[in-house]
Motif scaffolding. Structure first.
Motif, PDB file in Angstrom:
ATOM      1  N   LEU A   2      36.367  48.593  34.596  1.00  0.00           N
ATOM      2  CA  LEU A   2      35.839  47.797  35.712  1.00  0.00           C
ATOM      3  C   LEU A   2      34.365  47.449  35.528  1.00  0.00           C
ATOM      4  CD1 LEU A   2      36.096  46.485  38.480  1.00  0.00           C
ATOM      5  CD2 LEU A   2      35.754  48.738  39.514  1.00  0.00           C
ATOM      6  N   PRO A   3      33.473  48.419  35.312  1.00  0.00           N
ATOM      7  CA  PRO A   3      32.058  48.039  35.124  1.00  0.00           C
ATOM      8  C   PRO A   3      31.833  47.211  33.869  1.00  0.00           C
ATOM      9  CG  PRO A   3      32.368  50.381  34.718  1.00  0.00           C
ATOM     10  CD  PRO A   3      33.643  49.898  35.316  1.00  0.00           C
ATOM     11  N   VAL A   4      32.606  47.462  32.823  1.00  0.00           N
ATOM     12  CA  VAL A   4      32.435  46.676  31.596  1.00  0.00           C
ATOM     13  C   VAL A   4      32.828  45.225  31.829  1.00  0.00           C
ATOM     14  CG1 VAL A   4      33.245  46.361  29.227  1.00  0.00           C
ATOM     15  CG2 VAL A   4      32.723  48.655  30.068  1.00  0.00           C
ATOM     16  N   SER A   5      33.952  44.989  32.510  1.00  0.00           N
ATOM     17  CA  SER A   5      34.394  43.610  32.763  1.00  0.00           C
ATOM     18  C   SER A   5      33.423  42.879  33.670  1.00  0.00           C
ATOM     19  CB  SER A   5      35.800  43.603  33.370  1.00  0.00           C
ATOM     20  OG  SER A   5      35.829  44.331  34.588  1.00  0.00           O
ATOM     21  N   ILE A   6      32.869  43.577  34.664  1.00  0.00           N
ATOM     22  CA  ILE A   6      31.867  42.941  35.537  1.00  0.00           C
ATOM     23  C   ILE A   6      30.630  42.568  34.734  1.00  0.00           C
ATOM     24  CG2 ILE A   6      30.312  43.325  37.483  1.00  0.00           C
ATOM     25  CD1 ILE A   6      32.475  45.067  38.741  1.00  0.00           C
ATOM     26  N   GLY A   7      30.199  43.461  33.861  1.00  0.00           N
ATOM     27  CA  GLY A   7      29.032  43.165  33.025  1.00  0.00           C
ATOM     28  C   GLY A   7      29.265  41.995  32.099  1.00  0.00           C
ATOM     29  N   LEU A  41      39.549  42.775  32.928  1.00  0.00           N
ATOM     30  CA  LEU A  41      39.673  43.157  34.335  1.00  0.00           C
ATOM     31  C   LEU A  41      41.145  43.310  34.716  1.00  0.00           C
ATOM     32  CD1 LEU A  41      38.014  43.543  37.030  1.00  0.00           C
ATOM     33  CD2 LEU A  41      38.591  41.157  37.517  1.00  0.00           C
ATOM     34  N   TRP A  58      38.914  52.721  43.336  1.00  0.00           N
ATOM     35  CA  TRP A  58      38.919  51.941  42.101  1.00  0.00           C
ATOM     36  C   TRP A  58      39.768  50.677  42.247  1.00  0.00           C
ATOM     37  CZ3 TRP A  58      35.631  52.428  38.302  1.00  0.00           C
ATOM     38  CH2 TRP A  58      34.978  53.636  38.115  1.00  0.00           C
ATOM     39  N   GLY A  61      37.795  48.246  44.092  1.00  0.00           N
ATOM     40  CA  GLY A  61      36.775  47.668  43.215  1.00  0.00           C
ATOM     41  C   GLY A  61      37.336  46.597  42.310  1.00  0.00           C
ATOM     42  N   TYR A  62      38.528  46.828  41.770  1.00  0.00           N
ATOM     43  CA  TYR A  62      39.133  45.824  40.896  1.00  0.00           C
ATOM     44  C   TYR A  62      39.426  44.529  41.657  1.00  0.00           C
ATOM     45  CZ  TYR A  62      39.750  48.535  36.623  1.00  0.00           C
ATOM     46  OH  TYR A  62      39.525  49.212  35.460  1.00  0.00           O
ATOM     47  N   ALA A  65      36.241  42.736  42.410  1.00  0.00           N
ATOM     48  CA  ALA A  65      35.744  42.114  41.182  1.00  0.00           C
ATOM     49  C   ALA A  65      36.525  40.852  40.854  1.00  0.00           C
ATOM     50  CB  ALA A  65      35.832  43.103  40.021  1.00  0.00           C
TER      51      ALA A  65
END
Length: 567
Positions: A2-7, A41, A58, A61-62, A65
């Motif tokens: 999740l944080p990697v795809s947002i970044g 994602l 989580w 969050g997904y 996102a």
């Protein structure tokens, strides 16, 4: 993931060549990193969904996102508010503030006087906050509206199942298939959110609800305070939009078919019917009385009503033809998956969601709604259809095996791919530059009351400010004879529409990039029509170029005197 795809998503937006948009809109200019982020994602969500140890935070969050990736991307990329109808709705709010209510001489915008709820609510907000305009927050309406929609979706789905995987899977399917784009700054967006809230609260009270009742002594029916709140929501819908109250009534009638539901549905149905009838017979009477014959005629043209939403792609750009087929394919896939879910998961038939899914069909048959009823029917059926599709993909109940992530992944990825085609494919028309905004502002600030403003299409940002003072003409929507004359002789095709101009009330012609793209993408006018009009008007008697940059040009027109002297 999740944080990697947002970044990765945020990094992909650093440099996007928006001026490269053509047939496929944003699809052809977004960098590969954006698609990597979307794919990652989706994979992360599939892994989280199928793991029993994943915390709901989580999954939330997904989904958030996903909403950000789909609906915040244009807002972050564009220099100003997208989509011409968002600008029109801001103009209505401005006019209602200036006139303290109904706007006189509203012409085609008179319908907003009859259903003013959304506009008056925004006018109240602007007066309370001291903001000069809603442009800033209107740009975030798609992302904000979809985030707000998450709450009623979750309540609706949790009212029919306790399976967490199925609830979040249905939410993901909904957001991955909602390609219609009815989430911009508009009354429909506002009332659809209220509609879904009413449906979620109603399903919570049905005898089939899977949620525990707050009062175990109450077997069915509404708590009085909650029913009063629902009636307020229904009243707000009735005063804000002409179509949504009818969709609400149709849904309530469908949900009233099982006798066990009627103690819950009939009070809301009675309130919806009474409030809608009262409003239409009083405040909206001026609009209803003028258009009643069209409404009656439409009742006897069911085939035309259904077919009106299918775009004719013969003259459209090649990319737009592809988009139309992808949209149809995704919609058909959702319907087929929902039907399969209904047939292969018998327990879903007791939930009421199949009735909610088919409730828009009567309205689809009886009225075309300007060619948009097919899209609106899909929009209102999608929440229920998404759950039925998810029920097929994610079997629920004891003994059912959890699907492997790599089984769900291609299905969810295909849905998301179809979604971005429909949602991003027309952005070459929806996106405006600051130059186009400045050109439109020049016209509205300099055109005296009574002036006529001519454009090729309606794709102009903010040209409807002071719409009660000016007459607007779009050449692409005139008679075939007028359009043929424009194509053959551009100067002769434009001049008749400026014939009422005088030195005190000159006419204005505005040409811009978004209008050029509309002509190219839709085929309503030749792709080179703007260039041809400009070449003939430059130096023509009566025309003076008063504003120009690389994206827009404005001409003022004052008829030359018959003797050739100074005007």
């Amino acid at each position: 993931m999740l944080p990697v795809s947002i970044g990765l998503w945020l990094l992909s937006l650093r440099s996007v060549p928006l001026d490269g948009m053509r047939d496929l809109g944003l699809l052809q200019v977004l960098p590969p990193l954006f698609w990597v982020a979307a794919a990652l994602l989706t994979l992360g969500f599939c892994l989280a969904l199928t793991s029993p140890r994943t915390h709901s935070a989580w999954l939330t969050g997904y989904v958030l996102a996903l909403i950000a990736l789909l609906h915040a991307t244009p807002t972050l990329l564009y220099p100003t508010l997208r989509y011409s109808w968002s600008w029109k709705h801001l103009a209505v709010i401005d006019a209602m503030i200036r006139h303290g209510g109904d706007v006189p001489n509203a012409d085609k915008f008179a319908v907003y006087n009859d259903w003013p709820g959304f506009f008056q609510l925004n006018a109240l907000f602007l007066r309370a906050t001291g903001l000069d305009s809603g442009v800033g927050y209107a740009a975030w309406a798609p992302a904000f509206a979809n985030v707000l929609l998450l709450a009623p979706l979750l309540l609706l789905y949790r009212s029919v199942t306790r399976d967490r995987r199925l609830v979040w899977g249905a939410v993901w399917v909904f957001y991955s298939c909602s390609w219609v784009g009815q989430d911009y700054f508009a009354p429909q967006t506002f009332t659809f959110l209220l509609f879904m809230t009413v449906m979620a609260l109603l399903f919570r009270q049905l005898p089939s609800s899977a949620l525990p009742r707050p009062d175990p002594r109450r077997r069915d029916g509404w708590p009085p305070a909650l029913l009063a709140g629902v009636v307020v929501l229904v009243a707000t819908i009735a005063v804000s939009h002409p179509l949504t109250p009818l969709m609400l009534i149709s849904a309530l009638i469908a949900l009233s078919l099982p006798r066990r539901n009627r103690r819950v549905t009939l009070p809301v149905l009675a309130a919806a019917a009474a409030l809608t009838a009262a409003w239409d017979a009083t405040a909206a009477r001026s609009y209803i009385s003028v258009h009643i014959h069209h409404l009656v005629e439409a009742l006897f043209q069911p085939d035309q009503n259904v077919a009106s939403g299918l775009a004719a792609t013969g003259d459209a750009a090649p990319g737009q033809t592809l988009l139309a087929w992808v949209d149809r394919g995704l919609s058909a896939a959702v319907v087929l998956l929902a039907v399969a879910g209904f047939l292969l998961r018998p327990w879903t038939r007791r939930t009421g969601l199949p009735l909610l899914a088919v409730a828009p069909l009567p309205l689809l048959v009886v009225n075309a709604y300007g060619g948009e009823m097919l899209f609106r029917a899909y929009l209102f059926a999608l929440p229920a259809a998404a759950f039925l599709a998810a029920a097929l993909l994610l079997p629920s109940g004891a003994g059912q095996r959890v699907p492997r992530p790599l089984v769900l992944y291609p299905v969810f990825l295909a849905m998301l791919g179809g979604m971005v085609f429909g949602y991003y494919g027309k952005e070459a028309v929806n996106q405006f530059t600051l130059g186009e905004v400045a050109a439109a502002r020049y016209v509205t600030e300099h055109a005296p009351p009574g002036s006529v403003i001519v454009t090729l299409t309606s794709d102009v940002p903010g040209l409807d400010v002071n719409y009660e003072q000016h007459r607007r003409i779009q050449l692409a929507y005139q008679t075939p004879e007028d359009k043929q004359r424009l194509v053959r002789q551009p100067l002769a095709g434009v001049t008749p529409f400026l014939s009422g101009a005088t030195a005190e009330r000159p006419g204005y012609l505005m040409l811009s990039h978004a209008q050029d793209m509309n002509a190219y993408l839709t085929g309503a006018l030749p792709a080179d029509i703007s260039e041809r009009v400009r070449s003939e008007i430059e130096g023509a008697p009566g025309f003076t170029r008063v504003y120009a940059d690389e994206d827009a040009v404005v001409y003022r027109y004052v008829p030359p005197p018959p003797d050739g002297g100074p005007p």
